[in-house]
Design a protein around this motif. Structure first.
Motif, mmCIF file in Angstrom:
data_model
loop_
_atom_site.group_PDB
_atom_site.id
_atom_site.type_symbol
_atom_site.label_atom_id
_atom_site.label_comp_id
_atom_site.label_asym_id
_atom_site.label_seq_id
_atom_site.Cartn_x
_atom_site.Cartn_y
_atom_site.Cartn_z
ATOM 1 N N ALA A 48 38.284 -24.191 -4.559
ATOM 2 C CA ALA A 48 37.853 -23.161 -3.622
ATOM 3 C C ALA A 48 38.905 -22.065 -3.533
ATOM 4 O O ALA A 48 38.576 -20.868 -3.521
ATOM 5 C CB ALA A 48 37.595 -23.775 -2.244
ATOM 6 N N VAL A 107 38.455 -18.063 -4.465
ATOM 7 C CA VAL A 107 38.829 -16.947 -3.588
ATOM 8 C C VAL A 107 39.793 -16.009 -4.320
ATOM 9 O O VAL A 107 39.665 -14.781 -4.261
ATOM 10 C CB VAL A 107 39.447 -17.478 -2.273
ATOM 11 N N ILE A 116 33.452 -24.144 9.578
ATOM 12 C CA ILE A 116 33.634 -23.594 8.231
ATOM 13 C C ILE A 116 32.274 -23.394 7.549
ATOM 14 O O ILE A 116 31.965 -22.310 7.035
ATOM 15 C CB ILE A 116 34.537 -24.520 7.383
ATOM 16 N N VAL A 117 31.459 -24.449 7.558
ATOM 17 C CA VAL A 117 30.149 -24.352 6.913
ATOM 18 C C VAL A 117 29.304 -23.274 7.590
ATOM 19 O O VAL A 117 28.654 -22.457 6.915
ATOM 20 C CB VAL A 117 29.430 -25.719 6.937
ATOM 21 N N ALA A 142 30.325 -20.614 9.328
ATOM 22 C CA ALA A 142 30.836 -19.270 9.054
ATOM 23 C C ALA A 142 30.424 -18.822 7.653
ATOM 24 O O ALA A 142 30.008 -17.673 7.451
ATOM 25 C CB ALA A 142 32.359 -19.259 9.190
ATOM 26 N N LEU A 143 30.516 -19.737 6.674
ATOM 27 C CA LEU A 143 30.151 -19.380 5.307
ATOM 28 C C LEU A 143 28.676 -19.015 5.207
ATOM 29 O O LEU A 143 28.306 -18.006 4.598
ATOM 30 C CB LEU A 143 30.467 -20.539 4.348
ATOM 31 N N LEU A 144 27.814 -19.850 5.826
ATOM 32 C CA LEU A 144 26.382 -19.605 5.708
ATOM 33 C C LEU A 144 25.967 -18.338 6.458
ATOM 34 O O LEU A 144 25.218 -17.503 5.929
ATOM 35 C CB LEU A 144 25.597 -20.810 6.236
ATOM 36 N N GLY A 203 27.896 -15.835 7.294
ATOM 37 C CA GLY A 203 28.506 -14.707 6.596
ATOM 38 C C GLY A 203 27.671 -14.291 5.393
ATOM 39 O O GLY A 203 27.391 -13.106 5.176
ATOM 40 N N MET A 204 27.244 -15.311 4.614
ATOM 41 C CA MET A 204 26.422 -15.022 3.442
ATOM 42 C C MET A 204 25.115 -14.332 3.855
ATOM 43 O O MET A 204 24.691 -13.356 3.248
ATOM 44 C CB MET A 204 26.125 -16.328 2.699
ATOM 45 N N LEU A 246 21.202 -24.263 -2.657
ATOM 46 C CA LEU A 246 21.978 -24.785 -1.530
ATOM 47 C C LEU A 246 21.268 -25.965 -0.872
ATOM 48 O O LEU A 246 21.910 -26.924 -0.439
ATOM 49 C CB LEU A 246 22.254 -23.670 -0.509
ATOM 50 N N PHE A 273 31.162 -24.933 -6.651
ATOM 51 C CA PHE A 273 32.363 -24.150 -6.922
ATOM 52 C C PHE A 273 32.496 -23.858 -8.418
ATOM 53 O O PHE A 273 32.842 -22.747 -8.814
ATOM 54 C CB PHE A 273 33.597 -24.882 -6.398
ATOM 55 N N THR A 317 31.396 -15.918 -11.484
ATOM 56 C CA THR A 317 32.304 -14.863 -11.034
ATOM 57 C C THR A 317 33.079 -14.263 -12.210
ATOM 58 O O THR A 317 33.199 -13.040 -12.334
ATOM 59 C CB THR A 317 33.293 -15.423 -9.984
#
Lengths: 254, 399
Positions: B30, B34, B220-221, B223-225, B227-228, B246, B351, B358
């Motif tokens: 991870a 980043v 954490i999970v 915020a990620l979801l 945010g996405m 997902l 990941f 990426t």
């Protein structure tokens, strides 16, 4: 003396032309630790495999709780309450102590959870068992691959008694261990007997492990009963003499 | 009891390196992801736009879904080299059923996925029955499937899926209230799961921490979801492939880490003989793992066909699986799944697939040629595995 829980009478077993066991008898008594000693090829492992149901004897009687059993295989013997810990321990190094203790016998939730493993219940049960065996120092959440040889041996033994067996057979539990680790295993073996189990231990470590931790010593030589001692009444030399036969050599095994 | 003083003291906490070797195994990957994102953000103005990240996410889904299934097989210590070919033949079968037979699309997709599952199960049955190494059997199966794929295709070598309805699988975007419902529902489900674990530990009188057990992971999970979602809402909302990936990732993670079946995958991968003696039906578990890998590969292939609006000889990466097979294996391995079995997490597939997508996307934007892209991906694979190995050595001295 208490009645033996597991008795072998006149057991013989041959593999092809090789006579591995000839007319061997053995009694395992609840609350006692019995050592099974003998030179290489004396038939110790074969005898344990007869007891654990892996081998079927050619002749002889297998008595459990006084009744003659016709042993059909390892699963039937385990079902009866006889557990065997083999030398390789059969642990999964990538799983922790709790997962290893319950491997194949996990407690699970209902079907709609996908049979979710009940980790908390297993962990509580594991704590109880390890506490009863005075093994509280074993971490429940570390992978067993990261543990010492003595701890791994103790986890394998703890797993064997998790489902309340009456007899535990240990094949060379101290073979690969340092003296201090072997002493820990010795403590555990006596703890098992103190809880009323009949314990059989194969060991080569006569002078330390066997004399310190067992009640009786059964000696096999060339597939036959050679001698039987109460542990407190003999010296290591006497046991070794019985193993190798006669007085011609004193072999400091272990 | 004379020697109890040699008993090691209880270890209240395990070392960081040991935790990195286990439940925190995905952290270095991870961090690497980043770092890559940060690097490409400095190299290209376009990289961090919602349009580009939307593309990047969608690009990663096909490889990711195939890698996801492959993880199950890798955990048992086996490998399936036919996953790419399975994805190709399932896509062609689905297209044929839609175009030639006129089967309703959901049925055609189900048939394709079932076909993939059967292929995996049949390969595994053969592997466990005869005892042939899985890489040989699945290599052969892959070639056989490539051949059948050619037979299934019409003389034009292609089924066109434009306006067939299949394209909606990949082109649908969920936005607004339904998108929020999906994201919040997923977070709620995850929180509920952590809460139930926490409560059963308390009930059993075991040590439990609400902070590290519930609050931190859910935050954490979540915020990620969220945010996405916020990011993708500025464009078209959540792309269906991302939702599907997902969703599958969550389901597969649950299976691997919470169920009996999942535990057995890890046990078999480490010590199959011990698993067998513990009463585990090793062959059956392996067959199930291969069936899951086949079904997910098939679904990945169908999703890919929906994205590129057709199937052809090159569906499933072409003969031998090509780049698709290599990228799926690389995604799992970069994500920390060991090729030797028993180690790794399902989330590693996410990941790994994101890192590969990426690199590909970022280098493209930088105007770097395709050759360089392959070289960089290859080097990343070696570096990722090396870091993983180093951590494992720290966790288990001499291991």
């Amino acid at each position: 003396m208490t009645q033996p829980i597991l008795s072998l009478r006149g057991i013989s077993k041959h593999f092809g032309g090789v006579r591995a066991l000839t007319d061997v008898s053995l009694d395992l008594v609840p609350g006692q630790v019995t050592a099974l000693v003998g030179d290489n090829g004396a038939g110790k492992s074969t005898l344990v495999k007869v007891m654990s149901g892996v081998h079927r004897p050619d002749t002889g009687q297998y008595l459990f709780e006084g009744r003659e059993m016709h042993v059909t295989g390892p699963a039937a013997v385990a079902q009866m309450g006889v557990q065997t810990v083999y030398q390789d321990l059969a642990l999964c190094d990538n799983l922790d102590a709790v997962q290893n203790l319950f491997l194949g016998r996990e407690m699970t939730g209902p079907w709609w959870t996908g049979f979710r493993v009940s980790r908390a219940a297993a962990e509580r049960r594991a704590r109880e068992v390890l506490k009863r065996l005075r093994l509280e120092s074993i971490s429940l959440s570390r992978n067993v691959g990261a543990m010492s040889g003595g701890q791994r041996q103790n986890i394998a033994i703890a797993r064997s008694i998790l489902w309340e067996p009456k007899v535990v057979l240990l094949d060379e539990p101290t073979a690969a261990l340092s003296h201090s680790a072997a002493a820990q295993v010795g403590d555990l073996v006596r703890e098992l007997a103190a809880h009323g189990l009949a314990v059989l231990v194969i060991s080569h470590d006569i002078h330390h492990f066997v004399l310190d931790n067992t009640d009786r010593i059964e000696v096999l030589r060339l597939g036959r009963n050679a001698a039987s001692f109460a542990s407190g009444t003999v010296t290591g030399e006497q046991v070794v003499n019985a193993m190798v036969g006669g007085n011609e050599s004193i072999n400091r095994a272990g | 009891m004379a020697l109890t003083d040699t008993t090691p003291a209880p270890l209240p906490r395990r070392s960081l390196s040991e935790r990195l070797g286990n439940e925190l195994r995905f952290v270095p990957v991870a961090v690497g992801l980043v770092a890559l994102i940060a690097f490409f953000a400095t190299q290209s103005d376009v990289f961090l736009t919602s349009r580009n990240l939307n593309n990047l996410l969608v690009q990663s889904t096909v490889t990711g879904i195939i890698a996801l299934g492959l993880v199950f097989v890798l955990l048992t210590g086996e490998i399936d080299l036919s996953v790419a070919a399975t994805s190709g033949i399932a896509a062609v079968l689905m297209a044929k059923l839609v175009v030639d037979v006129g089967l309703p699309i959901p049925l055609a997709i189900a048939a394709g996925v079932a076909c993939g599952g059967l292929i995996g199960a049949a390969s595994a049955r053969w592997i466990t029955l005869i005892g042939v190494p899985s890489f040989v059997v699945t290599l052969g199966v892959g070639l056989v499937l490539n051949g059948i794929q050619l037979l299934l295709l019409p003389s034009t070598g292609r089924y066109n899926l434009l306006n067939s309805g299949v394209e909606k699988l990949a082109s649908t975007n969920v936005t607004g209230a339904p998108a929020w419902a999906l994201v919040l529902g997923a977070i709620a489900l995850f929180a509920l799961l952590r809460l139930s674990t926490h409560r059963s530990r308390i009930a059993a009188g075991l040590p439990a921490s609400a902070t590290t057990g519930i609050v931190l992971p859910v935050a954490i999970v979540g915020a990620l979801l969220v945010g996405m979602l916020l990011f993708l809402q500025t464009l078209r909302g959540l792309p269906m492939p991302v939702i599907l990936f997902l969703g599958l990732l969550g389901a597969m993670s649950y299976i691997a880490s919470e169920t009996r079946f999942g535990t057995y995958l890890y046990a078999i991968g480490n010590n199959a003989e011990a698993a067998r003696r513990a009463g585990i039906k090793v062959d059956r578990i392996k067959i199930a793992a291969f069936a899951i890998a086949g079904a997910l590969a098939a679904f990945g292939g169908i999703l890919s066909a929906s994205r590129i609006l057709g199937v052809s000889v090159s569906s499933g990466g072409g003969v031998g699986g090509g780049a698709l097979l290599l990228e799926a294996i690389a995604a799992a391995v970069i994500g920390g799944v060991s090729l030797f079995g028993g180690r790794g997490m399902v989330v590693g597939a996410l990941f790994g697939a994101l890192i590969i997508a990426t690199v590909s996307n970022g280098l493209n934007l930088m105007g770097v040629a395709n050759e360089a892209r392959l070289i960089v991906t290859g080097l990343l694979l070696v570096i990722a595995v090396s870091i993983d190995r180093a951590i494992e050595k720290l966790a288990v001295p001499g291991g």
